[in-house]
Design a protein around this motif. Structure first.
Motif, mmCIF file in Angstrom:
data_model
loop_
_atom_site.group_PDB
_atom_site.id
_atom_site.type_symbol
_atom_site.label_atom_id
_atom_site.label_comp_id
_atom_site.label_asym_id
_atom_site.label_seq_id
_atom_site.Cartn_x
_atom_site.Cartn_y
_atom_site.Cartn_z
ATOM 1 N N GLY A 18 -26.389 -17.743 19.201
ATOM 2 C CA GLY A 18 -25.546 -18.921 19.211
ATOM 3 C C GLY A 18 -24.208 -18.735 18.517
ATOM 4 O O GLY A 18 -23.541 -17.702 18.654
ATOM 5 N N ILE A 19 -23.809 -19.743 17.753
ATOM 6 C CA ILE A 19 -22.522 -19.707 17.053
ATOM 7 C C ILE A 19 -22.487 -18.567 16.046
ATOM 8 O O ILE A 19 -21.453 -17.919 15.865
ATOM 9 N N GLY A 20 -23.608 -18.301 15.391
ATOM 10 C CA GLY A 20 -23.648 -17.215 14.421
ATOM 11 C C GLY A 20 -23.345 -15.878 15.058
ATOM 12 O O GLY A 20 -22.526 -15.099 14.551
ATOM 13 N N ALA A 21 -23.992 -15.583 16.184
ATOM 14 C CA ALA A 21 -23.754 -14.307 16.869
ATOM 15 C C ALA A 21 -22.330 -14.226 17.389
ATOM 16 O O ALA A 21 -21.700 -13.159 17.331
ATOM 17 N N LEU A 82 -22.913 -3.688 1.957
ATOM 18 C CA LEU A 82 -21.453 -3.773 1.959
ATOM 19 C C LEU A 82 -20.805 -3.352 0.643
ATOM 20 O O LEU A 82 -19.612 -3.030 0.610
ATOM 21 N N GLY A 83 -21.560 -3.411 -0.448
ATOM 22 C CA GLY A 83 -20.996 -3.085 -1.752
ATOM 23 C C GLY A 83 -20.162 -4.184 -2.357
ATOM 24 O O GLY A 83 -19.429 -3.970 -3.330
ATOM 25 N N GLY A 84 -20.258 -5.370 -1.820
ATOM 26 C CA GLY A 84 -19.497 -6.518 -2.317
ATOM 27 C C GLY A 84 -19.478 -7.589 -1.255
ATOM 28 O O GLY A 84 -20.122 -7.459 -0.201
ATOM 29 N N LEU A 85 -18.722 -8.660 -1.502
ATOM 30 C CA LEU A 85 -18.672 -9.772 -0.556
ATOM 31 C C LEU A 85 -17.328 -10.478 -0.671
ATOM 32 O O LEU A 85 -16.887 -10.814 -1.768
ATOM 33 N N ASP A 86 -16.681 -10.666 0.493
ATOM 34 C CA ASP A 86 -15.407 -11.379 0.546
ATOM 35 C C ASP A 86 -15.507 -12.715 1.257
ATOM 36 O O ASP A 86 -14.777 -13.649 0.938
ATOM 37 N N ILE A 87 -16.402 -12.790 2.248
ATOM 38 C CA ILE A 87 -16.485 -13.982 3.094
ATOM 39 C C ILE A 87 -17.949 -14.319 3.325
ATOM 40 O O ILE A 87 -18.758 -13.453 3.665
ATOM 41 N N LEU A 88 -18.276 -15.601 3.153
ATOM 42 C CA LEU A 88 -19.612 -16.111 3.452
ATOM 43 C C LEU A 88 -19.506 -17.153 4.551
ATOM 44 O O LEU A 88 -18.750 -18.126 4.416
ATOM 45 N N ILE A 89 -20.249 -16.940 5.627
ATOM 46 C CA ILE A 89 -20.355 -17.916 6.709
ATOM 47 C C ILE A 89 -21.763 -18.489 6.675
ATOM 48 O O ILE A 89 -22.732 -17.826 7.061
ATOM 49 N N ASN A 90 -21.902 -19.711 6.178
ATOM 50 C CA ASN A 90 -23.191 -20.411 6.198
ATOM 51 C C ASN A 90 -23.332 -21.087 7.556
ATOM 52 O O ASN A 90 -22.624 -22.055 7.858
ATOM 53 N N ASN A 91 -24.250 -20.581 8.365
ATOM 54 C CA ASN A 91 -24.327 -21.043 9.743
ATOM 55 C C ASN A 91 -25.726 -21.440 10.178
ATOM 56 O O ASN A 91 -25.887 -22.232 11.105
ATOM 57 N N VAL A 92 -26.767 -20.932 9.533
ATOM 58 C CA VAL A 92 -28.124 -21.131 10.027
ATOM 59 C C VAL A 92 -28.465 -22.622 10.124
ATOM 60 O O VAL A 92 -28.015 -23.430 9.306
ATOM 61 N N GLY A 93 -29.254 -22.975 11.144
ATOM 62 C CA GLY A 93 -29.631 -24.374 11.277
ATOM 63 C C GLY A 93 -30.682 -24.582 12.349
ATOM 64 O O GLY A 93 -30.918 -23.712 13.192
ATOM 65 N N THR A 94 -31.292 -25.757 12.307
ATOM 66 C CA THR A 94 -32.306 -26.110 13.282
ATOM 67 C C THR A 94 -32.258 -27.607 13.528
ATOM 68 O O THR A 94 -31.666 -28.352 12.749
ATOM 69 N N GLY A 95 -32.891 -28.036 14.603
ATOM 70 C CA GLY A 95 -32.961 -29.471 14.869
ATOM 71 C C GLY A 95 -33.602 -29.745 16.215
ATOM 72 O O GLY A 95 -33.588 -28.900 17.109
ATOM 73 N N THR A 191 -25.669 -23.617 23.185
ATOM 74 C CA THR A 191 -26.306 -22.524 22.456
ATOM 75 C C THR A 191 -27.821 -22.629 22.652
ATOM 76 O O THR A 191 -28.322 -23.612 23.209
ATOM 77 N N PRO A 192 -28.597 -21.643 22.156
ATOM 78 C CA PRO A 192 -30.059 -21.760 22.199
ATOM 79 C C PRO A 192 -30.569 -23.019 21.501
ATOM 80 O O PRO A 192 -31.681 -23.482 21.785
ATOM 81 N N PHE A 193 -29.778 -23.557 20.593
ATOM 82 C CA PHE A 193 -30.108 -24.828 19.954
ATOM 83 C C PHE A 193 -30.396 -25.899 21.016
ATOM 84 O O PHE A 193 -31.272 -26.744 20.862
ATOM 85 N N TRP A 194 -29.626 -25.830 22.134
ATOM 86 C CA TRP A 194 -29.822 -26.755 23.251
ATOM 87 C C TRP A 194 -30.788 -26.203 24.280
ATOM 88 O O TRP A 194 -31.609 -26.932 24.831
ATOM 89 N N THR A 195 -30.676 -24.899 24.581
ATOM 90 C CA THR A 195 -31.329 -24.358 25.768
ATOM 91 C C THR A 195 -32.741 -23.836 25.544
ATOM 92 O O THR A 195 -33.490 -23.665 26.505
ATOM 93 N N LYS A 196 -33.128 -23.570 24.306
ATOM 94 C CA LYS A 196 -34.453 -22.999 24.057
ATOM 95 C C LYS A 196 -35.555 -23.981 24.458
ATOM 96 O O LYS A 196 -35.327 -25.204 24.490
ATOM 97 N N PRO A 197 -36.747 -23.491 24.783
ATOM 98 C CA PRO A 197 -37.871 -24.394 25.067
ATOM 99 C C PRO A 197 -38.103 -25.343 23.889
ATOM 100 O O PRO A 197 -38.191 -24.909 22.734
ATOM 101 N N GLY A 198 -38.119 -26.618 24.162
ATOM 102 C CA GLY A 198 -38.268 -27.608 23.106
ATOM 103 C C GLY A 198 -36.983 -27.932 22.388
ATOM 104 O O GLY A 198 -36.989 -28.702 21.417
ATOM 105 N N GLY A 199 -35.846 -27.361 22.852
ATOM 106 C CA GLY A 199 -34.553 -27.624 22.230
ATOM 107 C C GLY A 199 -33.980 -28.971 22.644
ATOM 108 O O GLY A 199 -34.651 -29.792 23.281
ATOM 109 N N PHE A 200 -32.685 -29.181 22.315
ATOM 110 C CA PHE A 200 -32.057 -30.475 22.583
ATOM 111 C C PHE A 200 -32.097 -30.848 24.064
ATOM 112 O O PHE A 200 -32.313 -32.011 24.409
ATOM 113 N N ALA A 201 -31.880 -29.876 24.946
ATOM 114 C CA ALA A 201 -31.870 -30.202 26.370
ATOM 115 C C ALA A 201 -33.237 -30.706 26.830
ATOM 116 O O ALA A 201 -33.335 -31.708 27.546
ATOM 117 N N ASP A 202 -34.295 -30.036 26.391
ATOM 118 C CA ASP A 202 -35.642 -30.465 26.773
ATOM 119 C C ASP A 202 -35.994 -31.817 26.172
ATOM 120 O O ASP A 202 -36.605 -32.671 26.837
#
Length: 267
Positions: A18-21, A82-95, A191-202
């Motif tokens: 999804g958005i993360g990838a 990576l030996g350090g961190l410059d950017i954090l993208i918090n993206n994980v989610g479910t619903g 995204t799969p959030f919508w399209t997965k079996p049991g997701g928003f679309a279903d």
């Protein structure tokens, strides 16, 4: 325009689909070195194979981000790689679409643990390393248009994303001027959030008594979405990359809608 993300060290949670990838792919294209953290080892392996020829390098960490241990191991794995961190993208989610009466305490807690507490836990673990960065460190949180304009369903999802916005605003004040903290608020994204079996679309199909695609189109009409379509993960990832890059150097504490015009309020 140049994003100047080449060589930046990036952690993306929920990075396997999804958005993360899409954000992982976009960061790699810009030359960033990325760790994708996700529970799905198979999808992580596929993403690594797919992106091996991009300018940046990708490594993956398998982690259950609904738990404290999983969140801490995701950050530790990123630091090891990576030996350090410059950017954090918090993206994980479910619903999923459920009425208020249908939601149990366990379902509320699962939603809050993954959609909200993972952001808290990963950010808390990553902050000392972001503070040590000298490469314009940034956090970008993936929220939702439902955080600002809740619908009747899914109310647990909307509540978790509203909490993400509150933390985004508070953390931007706490960590300025060194770390910028912003959020994107996507609308309906295909995204799969919508399209997965049991997701928003279903679940919308069950709610409206229609086939999944017809139910999604019906829902967009009910929401009076000006662009009259679902967005793509890449359209959100583009904004993620912008907010993570020095191009947005004077942007912090902001909520950027990528929602097809779904939000009608002035603020």
């Amino acid at each position: 325009m140049q994003t100047n993300l080449e060589g930046r060290k990036v952690l993306v949670t929920g990075g396997a689909s999804g958005i993360g990838a899409a954000t992982v792919r976009a960061m790699l294209t810009e030359g960033a070195d990325v760790v994708a953290a996700d529970h799905d080892a198979g999808l992580l392996d596929q993403l690594e194979t797919e992106t091996k020829d991009r300018p940046g390098t990708l490594r993956s960490v398998r982690a259950d981000l609904s738990t404290l241990d999983g969140c801490e191991s995701a950050v530790t794995g990123a630091l090891d790689a990576l030996g350090g961190l410059d950017i954090l993208i918090n993206n994980v989610g479910t619903g999923s679409v459920r009425t208020f009466e249908q939601l149990t305490d366990d379902e509320w807690l699962h939603t809050m643990n993954l959609n909200f507490m993972s952001y808290v836990r990963v950010s808390r673990t990553a902050l000392p390393h972001l503070r040590a960065s000298r490469n314009s460190p940034a956090i970008v949180n993936n929220a939702s248009d439902l955080a600002r304009q809740p619908e009747t369903q899914p109310i647990d999802y909307a509540a978790s994303k509203a909490a993400v916005l509150a933390v985004t605003k508070g953390l931007s004040r706490a960590e300025g001027p060194h770390i910028r903290v912003n959020a994107v608020a996507p609308g309906p994204i295909w995204t799969p959030f919508w399209t997965k079996p049991g997701g928003f679309a279903d679940t919308l199909a069950e709610l409206h008594g229609m086939e999944p695609m017809a139910a999604v189109e019906h829902e967009m009409k009910l929401r009076q979405l000006p662009l009259q379509r679902l967005g793509t993960p890449e359209e959100v990832a583009n904004v993620m990359v912008f907010l993570a890059s020095p191009l947005s150097a004077f942007v912090t504490g902001a909520v950027w809608g990528v929602d097809g015009g779904s939000i009608r309020a002035l603020y």
